[in-house]
Design a protein around this motif. Structure first.
Motif, short mmCIF file in Angstrom:
data_model
loop_
_atom_site.label_atom_id
_atom_site.label_comp_id
_atom_site.label_asym_id
_atom_site.label_seq_id
_atom_site.Cartn_x
_atom_site.Cartn_y
_atom_site.Cartn_z
N ILE A 70 42.57 30.49 75.70
CA ILE A 70 41.59 29.52 76.39
C ILE A 70 42.17 28.20 76.04
O ILE A 70 42.49 27.60 75.05
CB ILE A 70 40.05 29.50 75.79
CG1 ILE A 70 39.62 31.19 75.85
CG2 ILE A 70 39.08 28.53 76.12
CD1 ILE A 70 38.32 31.39 75.27
N LYS A 71 42.20 27.40 77.15
CA LYS A 71 42.50 25.77 77.33
C LYS A 71 41.38 25.07 76.48
O LYS A 71 40.28 24.97 77.12
CB LYS A 71 42.84 25.49 78.59
CG LYS A 71 43.41 24.25 78.63
CD LYS A 71 44.07 23.83 80.02
CE LYS A 71 44.90 22.85 80.09
NZ LYS A 71 45.31 22.72 81.63
N LEU A 72 41.77 24.37 75.55
CA LEU A 72 40.79 23.39 74.99
C LEU A 72 40.79 22.01 75.36
O LEU A 72 42.04 21.43 75.92
CB LEU A 72 41.42 23.13 73.34
CG LEU A 72 41.20 24.32 72.40
CD1 LEU A 72 41.87 24.15 71.09
CD2 LEU A 72 39.97 24.91 72.25
N ASN A 73 39.69 21.38 75.66
CA ASN A 73 39.82 20.32 76.32
C ASN A 73 39.82 18.98 75.18
O ASN A 73 38.79 18.24 74.80
CB ASN A 73 38.32 19.99 77.20
CG ASN A 73 38.30 21.00 78.29
OD1 ASN A 73 39.20 21.39 78.87
ND2 ASN A 73 37.04 21.36 78.41
N SER A 79 47.90 20.56 76.41
CA SER A 79 48.28 22.07 76.41
C SER A 79 47.92 22.57 75.29
O SER A 79 48.41 23.73 74.82
CB SER A 79 50.04 22.00 76.39
OG SER A 79 50.48 21.48 75.29
N ALA A 80 46.75 22.23 74.53
CA ALA A 80 46.21 22.93 73.56
C ALA A 80 45.59 24.28 73.87
O ALA A 80 44.62 24.15 74.91
CB ALA A 80 45.30 22.17 72.84
N ARG A 81 45.72 25.24 73.33
CA ARG A 81 45.22 26.36 73.67
C ARG A 81 44.72 27.05 72.52
O ARG A 81 45.64 26.98 71.47
CB ARG A 81 46.19 27.35 74.37
CG ARG A 81 46.04 26.76 75.75
CD ARG A 81 46.87 27.97 76.65
NE ARG A 81 47.10 27.46 77.97
CZ ARG A 81 46.14 27.69 79.17
NH1 ARG A 81 45.30 28.40 78.81
NH2 ARG A 81 46.40 27.42 80.11
N THR A 82 43.89 27.84 72.43
CA THR A 82 43.33 28.65 71.21
C THR A 82 43.23 30.20 71.81
O THR A 82 42.78 30.58 73.01
CB THR A 82 42.08 28.38 70.68
OG1 THR A 82 41.90 29.14 69.34
CG2 THR A 82 40.86 28.23 71.53
N VAL A 83 43.54 31.18 70.96
CA VAL A 83 43.27 32.57 71.40
C VAL A 83 41.91 33.11 70.89
O VAL A 83 41.59 33.05 69.89
CB VAL A 83 44.54 33.34 70.79
CG1 VAL A 83 44.43 34.95 70.96
CG2 VAL A 83 45.65 33.06 71.29
#
Length: 124
Positions: A70-73, A79-83
């Motif tokens: 999931i792309k973080l806002n 480009s910050a993402r978390t699984v």
């Protein structure tokens, strides 16, 4: 008058490992109940189905262990993402759920093979 050209992109995320680990019998296409960020991740192809499985709880189908990146806002870090691997509800008819429950009781496993993102809906 010019006709509108509508592009439909057919993306599918495939669980290739399932065909090696399991003997596949029947296919069933069901919908997924996703949030907006999860749907965006699925359309971008940021989903991993390896190791995922389906369970039946309270006469409902649940997809477990599927990884949505999931792309973080966050401001300043585009480009910050978390699984996220939380369980997601699958949408199927009562008849289909009862058939799958009978097969599950006989010792068979329910494994997702492909995530379809063509058209308006996201299906598994």
């Amino acid at each position: 008058m010019a006709k509108k050209i509508v592009k439909t992109t057919t993306k599918s995320i495939v669980n290739r490992r399932a065909s090696f680990d399991y003997a596949l019998d029947d296919d069933l296409v069901v919908g997924l109940s996703l949030t907006g960020l999860e749907a965006r991740a699925a359309r971008d192809g940021q989903v991993q189905l390896r190791g995922s499985f389906v369970t039946i709880r309270d006469h409902e189908l649940w997809l477990n262990n599927a990884s949505f990146s999931i792309k973080l806002n966050e401001r300043g870090n585009p480009s910050a993402r978390t699984v996220d691997t939380s369980p997601r509800k699958l949408l199927a008819s009562r008849k289909q759920i009862d058939q799958l429950d009978a097969r599950k009781q006989s010792g068979q496993s329910i494994v997702p093979l492909r995530l379809l993102t063509n058209g308006r809906y996201i299906k598994l």
